[in-house]
Structures are given as C-alpha cells and as structure tokens.
Design a protein around this motif. Structure first.
Motif, PDB file in Angstrom:
ATOM      1  N   GLU A  78       0.873  -1.189   0.092  1.00 47.84           N
ATOM      2  CA  GLU A  78       0.101  -0.018  -0.090  1.00 47.84           C
ATOM      3  C   GLU A  78       0.850   1.311  -0.074  1.00 47.84           C
ATOM      4  OE1 GLU A  78      -4.369  -1.420   1.817  1.00 47.84           O
ATOM      5  OE2 GLU A  78      -2.968  -0.292   3.147  1.00 47.84           O
ATOM      6  N   THR A  79       1.909   1.370   0.757  1.00 47.97           N
ATOM      7  CA  THR A  79       2.656   2.600   1.092  1.00 47.97           C
ATOM      8  C   THR A  79       3.618   2.626  -0.438  1.00 47.97           C
ATOM      9  OG1 THR A  79       2.520   2.440   3.417  1.00 47.97           O
ATOM     10  CG2 THR A  79       4.605   3.618   2.202  1.00 47.97           C
ATOM     11  N   ARG A  80       4.003   1.594  -0.912  1.00 49.90           N
ATOM     12  CA  ARG A  80       4.963   1.638  -1.950  1.00 49.90           C
ATOM     13  C   ARG A  80       4.287   2.322  -3.157  1.00 49.90           C
ATOM     14  NH1 ARG A  80       4.842  -2.244  -5.645  1.00 49.90           N
ATOM     15  NH2 ARG A  80       4.169  -4.010  -4.149  1.00 49.90           N
ATOM     16  N   LEU A  81       2.953   1.546  -3.281  1.00 51.71           N
ATOM     17  CA  LEU A  81       2.177   2.034  -4.617  1.00 51.71           C
ATOM     18  C   LEU A  81       1.936   3.605  -4.458  1.00 51.71           C
ATOM     19  CD1 LEU A  81      -0.337  -1.043  -4.841  1.00 51.71           C
ATOM     20  CD2 LEU A  81       1.578  -0.374  -6.185  1.00 51.71           C
ATOM     21  N   TYR A  82       1.407   4.003  -3.075  1.00 54.49           N
ATOM     22  CA  TYR A  82       1.008   5.396  -3.037  1.00 54.49           C
ATOM     23  C   TYR A  82       2.253   6.322  -3.504  1.00 54.49           C
ATOM     24  CZ  TYR A  82      -1.370   9.631  -1.883  1.00 54.49           C
ATOM     25  OH  TYR A  82      -2.026  10.810  -1.945  1.00 54.49           O
ATOM     26  N   GLN A  83       3.415   5.898  -3.146  1.00 54.23           N
ATOM     27  CA  GLN A  83       4.645   6.758  -3.415  1.00 54.23           C
ATOM     28  C   GLN A  83       4.772   6.573  -4.942  1.00 54.23           C
ATOM     29  OE1 GLN A  83       7.454   4.846  -0.984  1.00 54.23           O
ATOM     30  NE2 GLN A  83       7.051   6.096   0.713  1.00 54.23           N
ATOM     31  N   GLY A  92      -5.696  -2.684   6.594  1.00 53.92           N
ATOM     32  CA  GLY A  92      -5.527  -2.206   5.481  1.00 53.92           C
ATOM     33  C   GLY A  92      -6.391  -1.244   4.952  1.00 53.92           C
ATOM     34  N   ALA A  93      -5.772  -0.342   4.220  1.00 49.88           N
ATOM     35  CA  ALA A  93      -6.768   1.030   3.761  1.00 49.88           C
ATOM     36  C   ALA A  93      -8.040   0.180   2.921  1.00 49.88           C
ATOM     37  CB  ALA A  93      -5.664   2.027   2.784  1.00 49.88           C
ATOM     38  N   ASP A  94      -7.762  -0.779   2.123  1.00 47.55           N
ATOM     39  CA  ASP A  94      -8.697  -0.998   1.205  1.00 47.55           C
ATOM     40  C   ASP A  94      -9.884  -1.463   1.965  1.00 47.55           C
ATOM     41  OD1 ASP A  94      -7.640  -0.464  -1.354  1.00 47.55           O
ATOM     42  OD2 ASP A  94      -6.406  -2.037  -1.199  1.00 47.55           O
ATOM     43  N   ALA A  95      -9.639  -2.499   3.022  1.00 48.48           N
ATOM     44  CA  ALA A  95     -10.620  -3.151   3.647  1.00 48.48           C
ATOM     45  C   ALA A  95     -11.477  -1.713   4.626  1.00 48.48           C
ATOM     46  CB  ALA A  95     -10.140  -4.078   4.512  1.00 48.48           C
ATOM     47  N   LEU A  96     -10.808  -0.790   4.969  1.00 45.58           N
ATOM     48  CA  LEU A  96     -11.633   0.289   5.709  1.00 45.58           C
ATOM     49  C   LEU A  96     -12.461   1.140   4.547  1.00 45.58           C
ATOM     50  CD1 LEU A  96     -12.187   2.336   7.940  1.00 45.58           C
ATOM     51  CD2 LEU A  96     -10.135   3.516   7.420  1.00 45.58           C
ATOM     52  N   ARG A  97     -11.849   1.335   3.465  1.00 48.64           N
ATOM     53  CA  ARG A  97     -12.491   1.986   2.371  1.00 48.64           C
ATOM     54  C   ARG A  97     -13.769   1.456   2.039  1.00 48.64           C
ATOM     55  NH1 ARG A  97      -8.987   5.919  -0.883  1.00 48.64           N
ATOM     56  NH2 ARG A  97     -10.520   5.050  -2.604  1.00 48.64           N
ATOM     57  N   PHE A  98     -13.802  -0.046   1.795  1.00 53.65           N
ATOM     58  CA  PHE A  98     -14.967  -0.810   1.181  1.00 53.65           C
ATOM     59  C   PHE A  98     -15.981  -0.865   2.422  1.00 53.65           C
ATOM     60  CE2 PHE A  98     -17.457  -4.044  -0.777  1.00 53.65           C
ATOM     61  CZ  PHE A  98     -17.188  -3.822  -2.044  1.00 53.65           C
ATOM     62  N   THR A  99     -15.433  -1.002   3.628  1.00 56.59           N
ATOM     63  CA  THR A  99     -16.477  -0.938   4.631  1.00 56.59           C
ATOM     64  C   THR A  99     -17.401   0.635   4.448  1.00 56.59           C
ATOM     65  OG1 THR A  99     -15.215  -2.259   6.014  1.00 56.59           O
ATOM     66  CG2 THR A  99     -16.690  -1.155   7.066  1.00 56.59           C
ATOM     67  N   ILE A 100     -16.468   1.362   4.667  1.00 54.69           N
ATOM     68  CA  ILE A 100     -17.227   2.880   4.445  1.00 54.69           C
ATOM     69  C   ILE A 100     -18.244   2.822   3.410  1.00 54.69           C
ATOM     70  CG2 ILE A 100     -16.833   5.291   3.967  1.00 54.69           C
ATOM     71  CD1 ILE A 100     -14.070   5.042   5.769  1.00 54.69           C
ATOM     72  N   ALA A 101     -17.917   2.520   2.316  1.00 46.67           N
ATOM     73  CA  ALA A 101     -18.699   2.541   1.019  1.00 46.67           C
ATOM     74  C   ALA A 101     -19.840   1.604   1.414  1.00 46.67           C
ATOM     75  CB  ALA A 101     -17.775   2.036  -0.088  1.00 46.67           C
ATOM     76  N   ALA A 102     -19.573   0.489   1.860  1.00 45.89           N
ATOM     77  CA  ALA A 102     -20.914  -0.428   1.937  1.00 45.89           C
ATOM     78  C   ALA A 102     -21.834  -0.065   3.070  1.00 45.89           C
ATOM     79  CB  ALA A 102     -20.039  -1.784   2.331  1.00 45.89           C
ATOM     80  N   LEU A 118     -13.008   2.107  -5.059  1.00 42.76           N
ATOM     81  CA  LEU A 118     -13.225   1.680  -3.918  1.00 42.76           C
ATOM     82  C   LEU A 118     -11.931   1.101  -3.191  1.00 42.76           C
ATOM     83  CD1 LEU A 118     -16.794   0.450  -3.960  1.00 42.76           C
ATOM     84  CD2 LEU A 118     -16.121   2.593  -3.437  1.00 42.76           C
ATOM     85  N   VAL A 119     -11.278   0.187  -3.775  1.00 45.43           N
ATOM     86  CA  VAL A 119     -10.350  -0.426  -3.171  1.00 45.43           C
ATOM     87  C   VAL A 119      -8.834  -0.100  -4.026  1.00 45.43           C
ATOM     88  CG1 VAL A 119     -11.291  -2.011  -1.718  1.00 45.43           C
ATOM     89  CG2 VAL A 119     -11.166  -2.427  -4.088  1.00 45.43           C
ATOM     90  N   PRO A 120      -8.190   0.933  -4.043  1.00 44.49           N
ATOM     91  CA  PRO A 120      -7.301   1.278  -5.181  1.00 44.49           C
ATOM     92  C   PRO A 120      -5.887   0.453  -4.980  1.00 44.49           C
ATOM     93  CG  PRO A 120      -7.398   2.921  -3.453  1.00 44.49           C
ATOM     94  CD  PRO A 120      -8.669   2.112  -3.169  1.00 44.49           C
ATOM     95  N   PHE A 121      -5.381   0.029  -3.525  1.00 45.35           N
ATOM     96  CA  PHE A 121      -4.410  -0.484  -3.602  1.00 45.35           C
ATOM     97  C   PHE A 121      -4.307  -1.892  -4.064  1.00 45.35           C
ATOM     98  CE2 PHE A 121      -4.211   3.020  -0.180  1.00 45.35           C
ATOM     99  CZ  PHE A 121      -3.026   3.475  -0.608  1.00 45.35           C
TER     100      PHE A 121
END
Length: 932
Positions: A14-19, A593-603, A734-737
């Motif tokens: 996740e951190t690597r991809l964002y950079q 992880g960020a993706d799980a949090l993001r998908f939870t928020i969207a759902a 929704l889950v970019p990473f």
C-alpha cells in the motif's frame, strides 16, 4: 508462476504504491476531457484525522478515481483550514506544558509558535490522507492562511464593507468566558443538565393583582441575571395582567424600576405567565428588547465576572458566586418564593466545556437578508442540487430564519480584520495599512492621523466561505488563469455532512455567487455522521473515538487505552473508558489495511442515515480483498506464459455467462455512481466479484482448463484474464491499492499498456456485445442450480470430497436432457460424479438422497454411502421444513387482504412457490417411504 506473494498482506504494497502514484504525477489533472472537480472540505490543522474525515475522503476519492478512469479532466483540490479557536487552544495547551503562556509571548511570538504547530500538524494530516489512498493533486494544496487565500479574504472583506454589507455593531453573541471570544452556534453544544427553577417576587410600584397581592412572580433558571433586567413581560391577551401593562415594578436588590410590557412571545400557560426580560443576556430577550426599545444592560466582564453595572455589593463576583449572593439576599428579603429542581438545556463551548454566556459586545457582522434570499433562490431553482433532496427543507428553514452573521473573533490566530481606528474611534477599512491611511488622510483634510489596527481576526467560516474561488486564484487574474478558474469553477460536487449545511455550504453558495457570478458546485452530496457500533456519536469525552489509521495499520490494546484516556476533560472518566475499551477490543485492533476500511465505509454509506461503524464488517472486507488476491493467483497460475490481445471470443457457455454478468455489473456501477449510492455500488461489485467471478466462474472454468478441448481451454484463459482485469477496474475507485497491485500482474498478459490502473478506462455497459448470450446465461443459471443442489446433498450426507458418487435423474424434460448431455463433463468434474443415469420412472430408483430442480428429481443412491437411520432423520427434518414453507404460502393465499391488495405478480409468484414446495415435498416423501 506469478510474482504475487502467497497471501494477501496490504503492508507489503500500500505505501509503496502510493509513493509511485504521487511521484509519477498520476493525481494531477490531465487537461483533456470534460472537467470534473471536487473541493476537499479542508480539515483543521489541530492534530489528526478522525473517522468522519476517513468517511468523506473515501467517498470523494472514489468519485475522483471513477471520473478519472471515465476520461474526465479530474481535479481534487486539496487544502487545510487554520481553525482559529481550536488551533489557539492546542498551541496554548502545548505552551503551558513548556511553562510558557500566550500573553507572555505576545501576539507575534505566539503566532510564530502556531505556525510551527501548523507545519507539524499539517504534515501529519496529509500523511494520514495519503495512507488512506487520497488521490488529490497535492501540488495545488491550499492552506487558508497562505498568501493567495489571505489575499482573497482581505479583498472580500474590503469589497463587502465598501458595498455596505459588512458593518461593526453591538449585538448579542455566544461568548466563551474562558477563550474570551465570540463563537459560532456550531461550536456550542447544548446538553440537558439538572438545574433549578427559582420563583421570585417583583414588587409592584403602583397597582395590585385581582387577589390583592402587590407582587408579580417570575421564574428563572439564572437569578444572577436579574440584575440586568430592563422589563417584566406578560401576554397582551392575558386578562390577569392587562391593567398592569405600562406600569412598573421594583427590581429586587436594586434601586431601579422597570416597566411591565406586553408581548406575544410569552406563554400564558407556563408558570405565572410573567417573565423577566434581560436583553443583554438572553437571545430571546434580546429580540424582545429590540422590539420594545429596551435598555441593554451588560452585567458581566469578558471573563463572566460581574461589572460596575450591578449594585456595588455584587461587583467583581464570578457569575455563580453572584448567583449564590443574589439568592441569599432574595431569601432574606422574603422575595424568594420557591426553588424546585428543573431540567434545562445548558450551552457549553465544545472546546472548553464552559457554559456559554449570551454577551452584548461590539463585533463585525455581514448583513444577511439579501444573501439569504439569493442563496435560497439558487437552490430552489435547481442550479444547485442537494442529494438526498430532502435536505433542501433544512437549508430552506435556516435561510428563512437567518440573522446577521458575526464574523469577528477575539483571537490572535487567523486573518486579522483589515480595519484601522483613529483616536476618535473612526474606522478605515483597506487592503493594507497604506490604503487605510490614505482614506484616513482624506477624511482629515490630507493629514493622516495615528491609526491602530483592529485586534480581532475573522472567524474561520468567513475564509472557508471563499474556498470555491480562493483556491482558484481569485481575485488575481494571473493566478486565476494559472489555476484554471474558468475550467474548474463551479466544481462538480461537494461532499459534506449535514451539520454544516448552514455554516459552510450556504455561505459558499451566496459568497461565490456574489463575487464570481457562478455557483460554487453543481451537486451537494450530504452524508450522515459516522458513529460507533452502538450508534453513539464518537467523542473524546465518551472514549469511543476510532482513529482510521489505527484500523488501517492496527494498534495494541495498551496504546488504544492510552490514546482514549489521555487529555480527557474529566480525568475521572478514564477508568470507565478503559474498561469499555478493553471489553470491546481485548487484543487491540488488528491491521485491516486501507482497502478494507474504504470498502467498509462505502458499503455503509446509505442515503439519509448516520453510519454505525462495525469492525466486523472491516474484517469481512479484508477477507474480500484476500478472496480477490487468491482468485488472481489462480488465474495467473493457469495463464502462465499466455499472451492475449483484444476482447475474448468466448467458446463456452460459462464464458458467455460471466461476460453477461460483467456487462450488467458495469451498468449498475454507472447508475450507482450517478446517484451517489456507494452502498449499492459496494453491494453490486461485492456480489459480482465474490459470487459470480471468484466462486462460480473460477469453478466453471476448471473443466475447460483441465479438459481435452484446447481451443476451449485457451478461450477460457483469455476470458479469465479479461474479466479479472475489468473486475479490478470496476473495484479500483473503492479499493485502489489491492486492485493496482493485482492489475500490475494481470495487465501484461493482455497486452495492456500504461503504468497504472487509474488511467485505464472504466468498464462500461456495451463494451462487449452480450446480446447473443441470453441462452447461455439461462443455461449456466440452470447448471449453477444443479451444482448447488448436488453439493447440498453431499454436504448433508457428509460425503467425503474425494468420494465419487453416482447420480440418477428422473422426470427430466427434453430441455433438461439436452442440458444434462451438454454439461455432462462439468457436472462430473464439479460434483465428483461417477456417472449420470436417466431413469424412466422415479419408482425404479433405490433408496436415495433427493434434490429437486424444476420438475427433475436428482437422486444419489444411499447404499454404501450413508447411515440409513441418519438419512431417515434428515429426510423427516427436511419434510417438516418444507411443510412449514407450504403453510406460510397457504396462509398468505388464504388472506383476502394479501390477495386483493398485493400486486398481481406477487400473488402469482406466491402461488408458484406453493406449487414448487408441494412438488418438493412429494419427492421427499417418496424418498422417505423407500427407507421404511
């Protein structure tokens, strides 16, 4: 083999991809396509992000990523807010720990310390936003105290003052006696507390009541403010007091007489129907005072100590000390009639927790009548759309009941008001001191007097109201051109909470219209508030705050307890908060992880409701990411060395079916994005990814991949890769990473160029013509039902996965027979069948476990397979369950209300259900009879 690791671990990428994204400039507008702009509601530089930020930022990021993939020129305008009061408090508290004080440092020294804090806090906030995947253009980020934004603030103030829309006057405001500044309504928390209601006799100077008494009795929850009373008030239609209107009463404990006035504000049924009027210390009384031109007597100093306006013996007392003294003297004088417990709404400052004082003071105001009318017109005519639309009524209520806007604050941190005073108190407003001196010189015959600048600053909402155009370079023409003012104003949508519709949304609407002639945004998507799992509002005092980064990266229980119990306003709450925290999170919070949090928020982001955040959902969506990871590894392992280009040309029904499902998911995703239904979007994509692709298509692909038809195997490989790549694109907003990491491995095998999935086209319905696949879709749905029913039988019989079983089929119609032949290899492979035998009559079948698909009976002979006694028990249980369903259907159909009022299609569906359940019961009873 694939280069993907064997297990899903978001910390690895996740951190690597964002950079990589940020360094490559992937978040910048591309300058092509129709503009799509979102303004980030600027978070305050007061520490860290909270769950509300994570909630709204996730939805904004999903919209930006979606439109970027749709080919729009997508800009997400970043920025932070200086947050005057909140930031001053944080810095002052930090200074106290160093043995320093605000006043000791002086204005310039203190502001220097605040800038140091801003740098630290702003960096923290932006780092947290990056951790959540925020794909905004950081190179354009604006801080509300930056020179560009500050220039807009000064220009707006000066112009409004020149137009007569800003004035300085004395009015009642919310006053925090600790901070010694006016605060906005949004910064006041009204809480029900236990208090008292005191009844006090006011002696009549001339006249008496019908019962002969010479007193008017009033009730109050704030007896100390009676020292500032300037009238008592009755209802004009109250016959009990009509003869006293215009006469006077003696104000107890003072040498003043005050009039009896009549006003319809009085509730005749409450208490005695007589109320005291204190215009300088009550907002409702202030309005009464304005109507009746009553004197306004302020009895407090800025720190809520009684001043020289009260009798000498009460001067210099804290307001609550003064209350005790007043009550004691009233009782001694025989004027305290009654004291009784009373529940009351107490206004407290959300920063200090202190009781707010309605306080009469000189402040700067914006005239609101014209602005409110125009702001309402822009929404009522549809130039700005509210989503959901029911929030228009809230907006309308506020705009129709608006008061002039107090914009000054008695602080040091903020935009200092560009007004200067001469020794006589005359005011000169200018863009800088030189301009003000020029105006002063003109007023004094060419000789500029000595000037001093106003010490106050503008409240944060004033600069925030300019956000849609101050971030775009206004009023500097060169900056406006460089930042794309004409291209990006108005923005496409504002995502914000309902609690600041008036304080921020409305003000942006009328300020943008006033200064630019444009609306600030086309849509306003109003979200609910994010609450804890019990529906409680998250707050530090309740100890239920969740830090989104703790959910992303995990936190130990000891660190979580320390975070929740440090810096409490009431330290005595710490043991209770610790106990509740340890009970809820006995081992802390694992890293999701960020993706799980993001998908939870969207759902959870449904329209028109607050959000109960459930940590269990986050765990479930981490499992979803893991499922996606494993499915990708399967596809990659089965397409090693393969290379495809273009759209697949499906050869199997399973391929045609999944391509149809993909087309349908893309169509639904577009509908949900357009309607801001992130919950439905998440549901659609979850079902397509988990059920259709990962569960069914991966399984249905296995017979082709392992079969003898090389062309079908190769076609299936192509379709697996194609659908997976398009699925990752569907999910990316929704889950970019995880989608980026997996796409990097999948895309090369399809000959797709490009360095990131976020610049790939978003799947659209009709990308692939699936109109001819309708029969294949129906056939595969039949196959899925067959597989599911046979797996259910195997499961109920506890048949080992490795054991092959025979299948007997009775009552198969010609269509079923054709499908059985066509899907013979798939049925054998997916259900571990020894073979499939058609029976002429079900009566010829041996004792078997039975399932029903349509009219067809599926029989698995039991001999040598199961314990017959256990199977009798199972069948009896299943027959009982089916009879229960039959009874439900019969009950509905026996109800005249249901039959007459339900839609005809629903009634017909219920009749068909009854037929199906009866058919199933008959088959089960036949099977049970064979077992004796």
């Amino acid at each position: 083999m694939t280069s993907l690791s064997s297990s899903y671990d978001p910390t690895q990428f996740e951190t690597r991809l964002y950079q990589q994204w940020e360094s490559s400039g992937a978040f910048k507008p591309r300058g092509e396509g129709e503009p799509y702009t979102i303004l980030l509601p600027p978070p305050n530089v007061t520490g860290t992000l909270h769950m509300g930020h994570a909630f709204q930022h996730t939805l904004q990021d999903a919209l930006v990523r979606y439109h970027r993939m749709r080919g729009f020129d997508a800009l997400w305008q970043m920025g932070t807010d200086h947050a005057g009061i909140a930031t001053e408090m944080v810095v002052a508290r930090n200074l106290g720990q160093e043995g320093l004080t605000r006043d000791g440092l002086g204005r310039e020294g203190f502001i220097g310390k605040v800038w140091e804090w801003k740098q630290q806090s702003g960096d923290t906030i932006e780092r947290q936003m990056r951790r959540l995947g925020t794909s905004g253009d950081w190179s354009r980020s604006v801080f509300t105290m930056d020179p560009m934004a500050a220039q807009a603030v000064i220009e707006a103030f000066v112009k409004l003052h020149e137009q007569g829309l800003i004035y300085r006057g004395q009015r009642l405001v919310n006053w925090d006696p600790v901070l010694k500044t006016a605060i906005s309504d949004l910064e006041v928390v009204n809480e029900e507390e236990d208090g008292h209601l005191w009844s006090i006799s006011y002696p009549l100077v001339d006249g008496a009541l019908a019962d002969g008494s010479a007193f008017l009795t009033v009730a109050t929850t704030r007896p100390e403010t009676m020292l500032g009373d300037t009238a008592v008030m009755v209802h004009p239609d109250d016959e009990r007091y009509a003869h006293l209107i215009g006469r006077t009463v003696k104000l107890p404990l003072t040498d003043r007489e005050i009039p009896v006035i009549a006003d319809a504000y009085v509730d005749r049924e409450f208490g005695t129907g007589v109320v005291k009027v204190t215009p300088a210390h009550d907002f409702n009384d202030y309005q009464v005072g304005q109507r009746h031109k009553l004197p306004m007597i302020n009895i407090f100093t800025p720190d809520a100590v009684t001043n020289d306006s009260v009798p000498e013996r009460y001067r210099g007392l804290d307001r609550y000390v003064a209350r005790k003294a007043v009550l004691a003297d009233l009782e001694a004088a025989g004027l305290l009639v009654e004291t009784k417990p009373h529940k009351l709404q107490v206004p407290r400052g959300d920063r200090t927790g202190q009781v707010i004082e309605p306080y009469l003071t000189d402040q700067w105001f914006v005239k609101m009548d014209g602005f409110a009318q125009r702001g309402l017109e822009l929404v009522e005519t549809g130039k700005i759309q509210f989503v959901p639309p029911n929030w228009i009524s809230t907006y309308r209520h506020w705009m129709e009941n608006i008061q002039d806007w107090c914009i000054s604050r008695q602080l040091w941190w903020g935009h200092r008001i560009p007004a200067w005073y001469d020794e006589a108190g005359n005011i000169y407003v200018g863009r800088d001191e030189q301009e003000a001196r020029g105006k002063a010189a003109a007023a004094h015959g060419g000789q500029a007097p000595v000037l001093r600048q106003d010490n106050d600053v503008l409240e944060t909402w004033f600069s925030s109201a300019l956000w849609p155009f101050s971030t775009m370079g206004w009023p500097d023409a060169t900056a406006m051109d460089a930042r794309g003012f004409d291209r990006y104003v108005p923005s496409s949508v504002l995502v914000t909470g309902f609690d600041i519709i008036f304080f921020w949304v409305a003000r942006m609407i009328f300020m943008t219209d006033h200064f630019t002639g444009r609306v600030p945004f086309k849509d306003v998507y109003i979200t609910g508030l994010i609450r804890d799992s019990h529906g409680q509002k998250m707050s530090k005092s309740k100890g239920n705050v969740l830090d989104p980064i703790d959910i992303v990266d995990g936190i130990t229980i000891e660190d979580l307890v320390a975070k929740r119990t440090t810096g409490l306003m009431k330290p005595t709450d710490a043991p209770k908060i610790e106990k509740a925290t340890r009970k809820e999170f006995p081992e802390g919070i694992p890293a999701f992880g960020a993706d799980a949090l993001r998908f939870t928020i969207a759902a959870l982001a449904g329209h028109g409701r607050d959000i109960k955040f459930d940590m269990g959902r986050a765990e479930g969506y981490k499992n979803f990411c893991n499922k996606l990871w494993n499915a990708t590894r399967f596809v990659l392992m089965n397409t090693e060395g393969a290379q495809f280009a273009g759209a697949p040309q499906p050869r199997t029904d399973a391929e045609r079916w999944i391509l149809t499902q993909l087309d349908r998911a893309a169509a639904q995703a577009a509908e949900h994005f357009a309607a801001y239904r992130f919950d439905l979007l998440a549901q659609t994509l979850y079902e397509f990814a988990w059920n259709n692709f990962c569960d069914w298509f991966v399984e249905l692909a296995k017979p082709a991949l392992n079969g003898d038809d090389a062309d079908a195997a190769q076609s299936t490989r192509h379709t697996l890769l194609h659908v997976l790549e398009r699925l990752l694109a569907l999910l990316h907003p929704l889950v970019p990473f995880v989608t980026e990491e997996l796409w990097q491995a999948v895309a090369p095998r399809l000959g797709i160029t490009g360095t990131t999935i976020m610049h790939q086209p978003y799947p659209q319905a009709g990308d692939l013509d699936t109109a001819a696949f309708a029969q294949a879709e129906a056939d595969v749905e039949w196959l899925k039902t067959m597989v599911s029913e046979l797996r259910r039988v195997r499961s109920e019989l506890n048949v080992k996965p490795s054991a092959a079983v025979p299948l007997l089929v009775a009552d198969a119609n010609p269509a079923d027979r054709e499908r059985l032949a066509r899907f013979d290899s798939q049925l054998r492979f997916l259900n571990k069948l020894q073979g499939i035998e058609l029976l002429a009559d079900v009566a010829d079948a041996p004792a078997s476990a039975t399932a029903v698909v349509g009219d067809m009976k599926l029989l698995v002979p039991l001999e040598g397979l199961v314990d017959l006694s256990a199977e009798r028990t199972r069948l009896d249980k299943e027959i009982k369950r089916v009879e229960g369903e039959i009874a439900k259907c019969q009950g509905k159909l026996a109800s005249e209300t249901f039959v007459n009022n339900a839609p005809a299609a629903v009634v017909e569906q219920e009749r068909q259900r009854l037929v199906d359940w009866r058919t199933q019961r008959e088959a089960l009873q036949q099977q049970r009879a064979k077992l004796g």
